[in-house]
Design an enzyme around this catalytic site. Sequence first.
Site, PDB file in Angstrom:
ATOM      1  N   PHE A  84       0.813  -1.210   0.000  1.00  0.00           N
ATOM      2  CA  PHE A  84       0.000   0.000   0.000  1.00  0.00           C
ATOM      3  C   PHE A  84       0.852   1.267   0.000  1.00  0.00           C
ATOM      4  CE2 PHE A  84      -1.990   3.594   1.938  1.00  0.00           C
ATOM      5  CZ  PHE A  84      -3.112   3.720   1.143  1.00  0.00           C
ATOM      6  N   HIS A  85       0.517   2.163  -0.925  1.00  0.00           N
ATOM      7  CA  HIS A  85       1.106   3.502  -0.950  1.00  0.00           C
ATOM      8  C   HIS A  85       0.142   4.471  -1.608  1.00  0.00           C
ATOM      9  CE1 HIS A  85       2.438   1.466  -4.626  1.00  0.00           C
ATOM     10  NE2 HIS A  85       2.605   2.654  -5.203  1.00  0.00           N
ATOM     11  N   LEU A  86       0.132   5.677  -1.101  1.00  0.00           N
ATOM     12  CA  LEU A  86      -0.721   6.734  -1.609  1.00  0.00           C
ATOM     13  C   LEU A  86       0.176   7.761  -2.289  1.00  0.00           C
ATOM     14  CD1 LEU A  86      -3.634   8.466   0.149  1.00  0.00           C
ATOM     15  CD2 LEU A  86      -1.717   9.870  -0.557  1.00  0.00           C
TER      16      LEU A  86
END
Length: 148
Positions: free
Chosen positions: A98-100
């Site tokens: 997960f990364h934004l």
Amino acid sequence: MNCPFCAIAAGQLPAHLLHEDEHFLVILDIYPIRPAHVLLVSREHAPHLSDLPLPARERLVALAERVQRALRACGHGRDGINIMINDGPASNQHVPHFHLHLVPRRLGDLPWLLWRMLTRFLPLGRKTLQRRLEGEADALRQALQREA
């Protein structure tokens, strides 16, 4: 596991680290599509948003807002900032961790942005880009400290 974000979190790979807390690392994207393209990366391996522990999900928006303020304080994204989560391979998620993305934008930058999206992984100009990333990292670290 061969996850570059896990290796960064473990200190095994270098990164332009801007901030870290118990849930996230804030780093510059090494293949940015715009100057000061920032990633909020889960400290623990979680392929999708739904895999993040609840305390991390609850912290995510507040941290993204803080990073946005720091970006704007440094002159990035005054016209707008794309906030993107690519959740799964069909959404163009290249690293299943997960990364934004926070991508500062300027009015009229769409042609350049599209070109950069097509060419961002090519090795052209990597030394110049590395110098630019170092300067961006220094300025953003200071701005994030002021936003604390």
